[in-house]
Write a protein that holds these residues in place. Structure first.
Motif, PDB file in Angstrom:
ATOM      1  N   ALA A 332       0.858  -1.194   0.000  1.00 25.52           N
ATOM      2  CA  ALA A 332       0.000   0.000   0.000  1.00 25.52           C
ATOM      3  C   ALA A 332       0.887   1.235   0.000  1.00 25.52           C
ATOM      4  O   ALA A 332       1.975   1.228   0.585  1.00 25.52           O
ATOM      5  N   VAL A 333       0.433   2.301  -0.622  1.00 17.52           N
ATOM      6  CA  VAL A 333       1.231   3.519  -0.676  1.00 17.52           C
ATOM      7  C   VAL A 333       0.363   4.735  -0.375  1.00 17.52           C
ATOM      8  O   VAL A 333      -0.796   4.830  -0.799  1.00 17.52           O
ATOM      9  N   TYR A 334       0.946   5.638   0.402  1.00 14.32           N
ATOM     10  CA  TYR A 334       0.349   6.953   0.684  1.00 14.32           C
ATOM     11  C   TYR A 334       1.311   7.998   0.144  1.00 14.32           C
ATOM     12  O   TYR A 334       2.535   7.883   0.321  1.00 14.32           O
ATOM     13  N   THR A 335       0.806   9.038  -0.511  1.00 15.21           N
ATOM     14  CA  THR A 335       1.652  10.125  -1.010  1.00 15.21           C
ATOM     15  C   THR A 335       1.229  11.434  -0.362  1.00 15.21           C
ATOM     16  O   THR A 335       0.043  11.651  -0.098  1.00 15.21           O
ATOM     17  N   VAL A 357       0.499  -7.188   4.464  1.00 14.48           N
ATOM     18  CA  VAL A 357       0.540  -5.898   3.778  1.00 14.48           C
ATOM     19  C   VAL A 357       1.685  -5.038   4.283  1.00 14.48           C
ATOM     20  O   VAL A 357       1.874  -4.873   5.491  1.00 14.48           O
ATOM     21  N   HIS A 358       2.457  -4.481   3.342  1.00 12.27           N
ATOM     22  CA  HIS A 358       3.465  -3.473   3.648  1.00 12.27           C
ATOM     23  C   HIS A 358       2.876  -2.095   3.324  1.00 12.27           C
ATOM     24  O   HIS A 358       1.995  -1.972   2.462  1.00 12.27           O
ATOM     25  N   PHE A 359       3.391  -1.069   4.013  1.00  6.42           N
ATOM     26  CA  PHE A 359       2.849   0.282   3.856  1.00  6.42           C
ATOM     27  C   PHE A 359       3.996   1.268   3.674  1.00  6.42           C
ATOM     28  O   PHE A 359       4.882   1.377   4.530  1.00  6.42           O
ATOM     29  N   ALA A 360       3.985   1.996   2.546  1.00  4.71           N
ATOM     30  CA  ALA A 360       5.011   3.006   2.252  1.00  4.71           C
ATOM     31  C   ALA A 360       4.389   4.389   2.261  1.00  4.71           C
ATOM     32  O   ALA A 360       3.355   4.617   1.627  1.00  4.71           O
ATOM     33  N   MET A 361       5.021   5.299   2.980  1.00  6.82           N
ATOM     34  CA  MET A 361       4.595   6.698   3.011  1.00  6.82           C
ATOM     35  C   MET A 361       5.630   7.517   2.250  1.00  6.82           C
ATOM     36  O   MET A 361       6.787   7.621   2.671  1.00  6.82           O
ATOM     37  N   VAL A 362       5.213   8.083   1.119  1.00  2.00           N
ATOM     38  CA  VAL A 362       6.111   8.796   0.214  1.00  2.00           C
ATOM     39  C   VAL A 362       5.771  10.284   0.250  1.00  2.00           C
ATOM     40  O   VAL A 362       4.651  10.680  -0.082  1.00  2.00           O
ATOM     41  N   GLY A 363       6.733  11.100   0.667  1.00  2.57           N
ATOM     42  CA  GLY A 363       6.464  12.535   0.682  1.00  2.57           C
ATOM     43  C   GLY A 363       7.369  13.279   1.637  1.00  2.57           C
ATOM     44  O   GLY A 363       8.317  12.717   2.202  1.00  2.57           O
ATOM     45  N   HIS A 387       7.290   1.690   5.927  1.00  2.00           N
ATOM     46  CA  HIS A 387       8.447   2.261   5.239  1.00  2.00           C
ATOM     47  C   HIS A 387       8.258   3.771   5.029  1.00  2.00           C
ATOM     48  O   HIS A 387       7.165   4.228   4.693  1.00  2.00           O
ATOM     49  N   PHE A 388       9.347   4.506   5.208  1.00  2.00           N
ATOM     50  CA  PHE A 388       9.347   5.954   4.996  1.00  2.00           C
ATOM     51  C   PHE A 388      10.215   6.265   3.775  1.00  2.00           C
ATOM     52  O   PHE A 388      11.389   5.878   3.725  1.00  2.00           O
ATOM     53  N   VAL A 389       9.637   6.943   2.811  1.00  2.00           N
ATOM     54  CA  VAL A 389      10.336   7.236   1.556  1.00  2.00           C
ATOM     55  C   VAL A 389      10.299   8.744   1.329  1.00  2.00           C
ATOM     56  O   VAL A 389       9.224   9.366   1.375  1.00  2.00           O
ATOM     57  N   SER A 402       3.826   3.483  -9.258  1.00  2.00           N
ATOM     58  CA  SER A 402       2.996   2.598 -10.095  1.00  2.00           C
ATOM     59  C   SER A 402       3.230   1.120  -9.815  1.00  2.00           C
ATOM     60  O   SER A 402       2.409   0.284 -10.211  1.00  2.00           O
ATOM     61  N   THR A 403       4.339   0.768  -9.155  1.00  2.00           N
ATOM     62  CA  THR A 403       4.596  -0.645  -8.858  1.00  2.00           C
ATOM     63  C   THR A 403       3.971  -1.084  -7.531  1.00  2.00           C
ATOM     64  O   THR A 403       4.113  -2.258  -7.154  1.00  2.00           O
ATOM     65  N   ALA A 404       3.318  -0.177  -6.814  1.00  2.00           N
ATOM     66  CA  ALA A 404       2.610  -0.565  -5.591  1.00  2.00           C
ATOM     67  C   ALA A 404       1.367  -1.367  -5.942  1.00  2.00           C
ATOM     68  O   ALA A 404       0.969  -1.462  -7.117  1.00  2.00           O
ATOM     69  N   SER A 405       0.738  -1.966  -4.930  1.00  2.00           N
ATOM     70  CA  SER A 405      -0.487  -2.756  -5.156  1.00  2.00           C
ATOM     71  C   SER A 405      -1.726  -1.875  -5.163  1.00  2.00           C
ATOM     72  O   SER A 405      -2.621  -2.051  -5.989  1.00  2.00           O
ATOM     73  N   PHE A 406      -1.780  -0.918  -4.255  1.00  2.00           N
ATOM     74  CA  PHE A 406      -2.923  -0.001  -4.202  1.00  2.00           C
ATOM     75  C   PHE A 406      -2.538   1.254  -3.432  1.00  2.00           C
ATOM     76  O   PHE A 406      -1.579   1.260  -2.644  1.00  2.00           O
ATOM     77  N   GLY A 407      -3.272   2.326  -3.684  1.00  2.00           N
ATOM     78  CA  GLY A 407      -3.071   3.577  -2.962  1.00  2.00           C
ATOM     79  C   GLY A 407      -4.055   3.690  -1.817  1.00  2.00           C
ATOM     80  O   GLY A 407      -5.112   3.047  -1.817  1.00  2.00           O
TER      81      GLY A 407
END
Length: 540
Positions: A332-335, A357-363, A387-389, A402-407
């Motif tokens: 999962a990704v959050y922007t 589920v893994h969770f990435a926070m991008v921003g 994860h922090f990106v 775009s390579t994440a599973s869902f937003g």
């Protein structure tokens, strides 16, 4: 899915000048930056007037757009006024002559003197009130010689104030008159309306900051963003005889960080006073446009704050590779900005049930917030999957994620703005070809169902997100579903991407500039120097 800056051709025959007003430093405001660069690519001469912050340069040029950052505080404007005409002309070629700059510097110097007198008068008022309140308390405790001495001291203070009153005037009233008005009743301190009205102080500060610089730039059209700048745009429009566009990012009275009822009433009144003078109004969603029409009877053009899109662009990184996660792992990704008001805690909590589920926070992130969410993740036993990106260029976000599973957009809509607005992260995720987990708000449901795919959870604080995460995670695992999401994302990027939105904006610009009739021309030639001033003035 690829995302990058789009090139806009077909320049105008005559190079028109656009002054863009924004009450921030304009380093992360993607809507302002994208719009300014699109106008420059179209052939306009564009200058963004922003706020000086940190070590940002006073004047810089990026992608054909000049950014002029002016100090937030009045006292710092003295340095701006002393800049040579050569320096100003180097970045903004059509700045006025040295004589005009000297006049501006002289006016500014007078403003600074008046401001210092204002501050001194109010300091005197505060001391006078404090002294009088103290004297009244002591009067009932001490008698005789002490009381007599206090009376003599008070008489001397009054004589001193009387002498100062003759030299210092504030809005037609002396400091002593302000003091006596404040001491009416039981002696409580009362501020003048302008002093107590924080919204009025805010818009006046914007007016003072930008007036001389924008007048020197001599724009053909002004584009102001949000209510903070509308008074400045209206005054400059009247003085220069040029139209202005009002860009409404949100309802000014419903910002989460401005909850004071008096401020909300005042900023709404300021917006109401000037919105009818705008040559055109644009906003970010249909629901917000409906709110403006209901409140002011004005039609607003909807310009989605969507990303720029280029089908041929490439970005040399992607999220899943950076995190070294296999394709089989749900991601999962959050922007967007990392903050405690974005519902991220509730998603991390729900990860206890969804153990794969893994969770990435991008921003944009700060060490303090990373520490906060890291400690929370450790307490919940999910730290190895959070994860922090760091932020990537806003034009590359869709390609990168775009390579994440869902937003995921986990925040609950607490304010009216959140209910009627459309976050740009929703478009970023759709253009990336991702299904989106988002609160069930009518505006978001309509857009997502029309242009993308997703799962909606009830827009309530106490809702457990775990079953909704499980549902969207299972859906995103099907190749046919993901293929459909990517197809819809590509279609959405072409239909409502920034390129298509700016074409609509250009039509509005052409209409307003073509509407520059004889009245505007008379204003420019007859009232540029001595045009009427609004109540939002450049000097105290």
């Amino acid at each position: 899915m690829n995302q990058a800056r789009a090139t806009i051709s077909t320049p105008t025959d005559v190079r028109k000048s656009v002054a863009i007003l924004v009450n921030n430093s304009c380093t992360y405001d993607s809507r302002v930056i994208k719009g300014a660069e699109a106008l420059a690519q179209r052939g306009f001469r564009v200058c963004v007037f922003a706020v000086k912050a940190n070590n940002l340069p006073d004047i810089e040029q990026i992608s054909g757009v000049v950014y002029r950052r002016l100090p937030r505080q009045i006292k710092e404007l003295r340095n701006v006024a002393s800049k040579s005409a050569a320096d100003a002309n180097a970045a903004v070629p059509s700045y006025s002559s040295i004589g005009r700059l000297r006049r501006y510097a002289s006016d500014l110097n007078r403003d600074l003197i008046d401001t210092s007198r204002l501050v001194a008068a109010f300091l005197l008022r505060d001391r006078w009130i404090a002294f009088e309140q103290g004297r009244l308390k002591l009067k009932h405790r001490v008698r005789g010689a002490l009381n007599s001495s206090l009376k003599e001291f008070a008489a001397g203070s009054r004589r001193l104030a009387s002498r100062i009153n003759a030299k210092m005037r504030i809005g037609g009233a002396t400091p002593k008159e302000h003091v006596m008005n404040a001491m009416q009743g039981i002696g409580n301190k009362r501020a003048s309306p302008e002093e107590s009205d924080s919204a009025l102080r805010l818009v006046n500060a914007v007016v003072r900051r930008y007036q001389n610089a924008v007048e020197a730039f001599q724009p053909d059209i002004i584009h102001c963003h949000d209510a903070d700048c509308i008074a400045s745009a209206a005054q400059l429009s009247s003085a220069l005889g040029c139209p202005f566009i009002y860009d409404v990012h949100e309802l000014c009275a419903h910002r989460w960080d401005r909850s004071d009822p008096e401020f909300r009433d005042s900023i709404t009144a300021i917006e109401s006073q000037h919105i009818h003078d705008a040559g055109g109004i644009v906003t970010v969603s249909e629901e917000l446009a409906d709110e403006l029409r209901a409140s002011y009877g004005r039609q607003a053009l909807v310009i989605y704050n969507s990303p720029r899109f280029d089908s041929n662009a490439r970005f040399d990184r992607d999220l899943r590779s950076d995190l070294k996660l296999g394709e089989e792992i749900p991601l999962a990704v959050y922007t967007g900005v990392l903050a405690v008001t974005r519902g991220l805690e509730r998603f991390i909590k729900a990860m206890q049930s969804e153990t794969k589920v893994h969770f990435a926070m991008v921003g944009k992130q700060t060490p303090e917030l990373i520490e906060h969410f890291t400690e929370l993740s450790k307490d919940l036993g999910v730290a190895d999957r959070v994860h922090f990106v760091a932020a990537v260029p806003f034009d590359a976000v869709s390609t990168y994620i775009s390579t994440a599973s869902f937003g995921v957009i986990p925040a609950v809509a607490r304010t009216r703005n959140q209910k009627v607005g459309l976050p740009n992260k929703l478009f970023e995720m759709m253009f990336a070809g991702l299904p989106v987990l988002v609160g069930d708000i009518p505006q978001r449901r309509r857009v997502l169902q029309q242009y993308g795919e997703g799962v909606f959870f009830p827009d309530e604080e106490d809702v457990d997100l775990a079953p909704y995460i499980a549902k969207i995670s299972a859906m995103s695992g099907h190749p046919d579903f993901r293929k459909n999401c990517r197809r819809k994302g590509e279609s959405a990027a072409m239909r409502v991407g920034w390129l298509s939105q700016m074409e609509r904006m250009f039509e509005l610009y052409d209409e307003i500039l073509d509407r520059g009739d004889a009245q505007s021309a008379r204003c420019r030639h007859g009232r540029a120097a001595d045009g009427p001033r609004s109540q939002y003035h450049a000097s105290p």
